[in-house]
Design a protein around this motif. Sequence first.
Motif, short mmCIF file in Angstrom:
data_model
loop_
_atom_site.label_atom_id
_atom_site.label_comp_id
_atom_site.label_asym_id
_atom_site.label_seq_id
_atom_site.Cartn_x
_atom_site.Cartn_y
_atom_site.Cartn_z
N SER A 156 10.27 7.03 -2.73
CA SER A 156 9.18 7.77 -2.69
C SER A 156 7.89 7.06 -2.08
O SER A 156 8.16 5.89 -1.67
CB SER A 156 8.45 7.99 -4.14
OG SER A 156 8.35 6.81 -4.57
N ASP A 157 6.77 7.87 -1.62
CA ASP A 157 5.73 7.35 -1.12
C ASP A 157 5.16 6.01 -1.84
O ASP A 157 4.91 4.94 -1.24
CB ASP A 157 4.59 8.12 -0.70
CG ASP A 157 4.90 9.19 0.29
OD1 ASP A 157 5.93 8.82 1.01
OD2 ASP A 157 4.25 10.19 0.26
N ARG A 158 4.96 6.32 -3.12
CA ARG A 158 4.80 4.96 -4.11
C ARG A 158 5.54 4.00 -4.07
O ARG A 158 5.20 2.84 -4.14
CB ARG A 158 4.48 5.61 -5.28
CG ARG A 158 3.82 4.67 -6.48
CD ARG A 158 2.66 4.20 -5.96
NE ARG A 158 1.59 5.04 -6.69
CZ ARG A 158 0.37 4.84 -6.34
NH1 ARG A 158 -0.29 3.78 -5.77
NH2 ARG A 158 -0.74 5.72 -6.96
N GLU A 159 6.60 4.17 -3.98
CA GLU A 159 7.78 3.21 -4.12
C GLU A 159 7.78 2.50 -2.87
O GLU A 159 7.87 1.25 -2.98
CB GLU A 159 9.34 3.66 -4.31
CG GLU A 159 9.60 4.22 -5.76
CD GLU A 159 10.79 4.98 -5.86
OE1 GLU A 159 11.38 4.98 -6.81
OE2 GLU A 159 11.35 5.42 -4.84
N ARG A 160 7.42 3.06 -1.70
CA ARG A 160 7.41 2.39 -0.46
C ARG A 160 6.07 1.36 -0.53
O ARG A 160 6.14 0.28 0.23
CB ARG A 160 7.39 3.21 0.70
CG ARG A 160 8.85 3.75 1.12
CD ARG A 160 8.80 4.39 2.53
NE ARG A 160 7.86 5.69 2.50
CZ ARG A 160 8.34 6.89 2.20
NH1 ARG A 160 9.53 6.90 1.69
NH2 ARG A 160 7.49 7.84 2.19
N GLU A 161 4.94 2.10 -0.98
CA GLU A 161 3.89 1.22 -1.06
C GLU A 161 4.18 0.04 -1.85
O GLU A 161 3.68 -1.31 -1.81
CB GLU A 161 2.69 2.09 -1.75
CG GLU A 161 1.33 1.55 -1.70
CD GLU A 161 0.38 2.41 -2.40
OE1 GLU A 161 -1.16 2.21 -2.11
OE2 GLU A 161 0.77 3.53 -3.06
#
Length: 221
Positions: A156-161
């Motif tokens: 997810s976007d948050r996980e990549r962050e």
Amino acid sequence: MLRVLIADDEAMIRAGVRGILASDPAIEVVAEAADGREAVELARGHRPDVALLDIRMPGTDGLAALSELRALVPGTAVIMLTTFGQDEYIARALDEGAAGFLLKASDPRELIAGVHAVAGGAACLSPRVARRVIAELRDGAGARGRRARELAAALSDREREVLGMLGAGLSNAEIAGRLHLVEGTIKAYVSAILNRLSVRNRVQAAIIAYEAGLVGGEEPR
């Protein structure tokens, strides 16, 4: 209080490391071993927060002990401590799940900082070791980079962050502060990331973050 195990076949080295760690009131050396087999047995009994393992020891060496520790005492973070900086040792140690890799010639402050870092869930690499790892990533950026980007794209976007910050060497507490989240939430994210990337620890995840171009503002290749 952080509980630490030291394993080295040289008594003088053990004494030196113990003396350095004793300068920090937040660290307690709970056990010392002269070989890898003894280190594993003592770790099973004492359950230290951090184990410092020499790579070259008689009988069961540090790399074999590392593999056993990760299986038998997964809650103990392992730092490989050695005079050797050859790439094959670095690669094998990281492959087996080491949370850190320090050279014995490192600044004593590096050792203390490393113990705190891995105990807090972060990674710890001697600057000389980090340079080798990063150079290797750049040299082989092609196929590994493509694979890393595929793995990162599935997050997810948050996980990549979170993965990018993990790759930059931030601890869970530091990531939580940056994202204005509680540390428990970051721990859950990190656990999910490790599972989805099929890696053993933060160091291996950090390597994927570098390969995927998620660290330091680099564009993916």
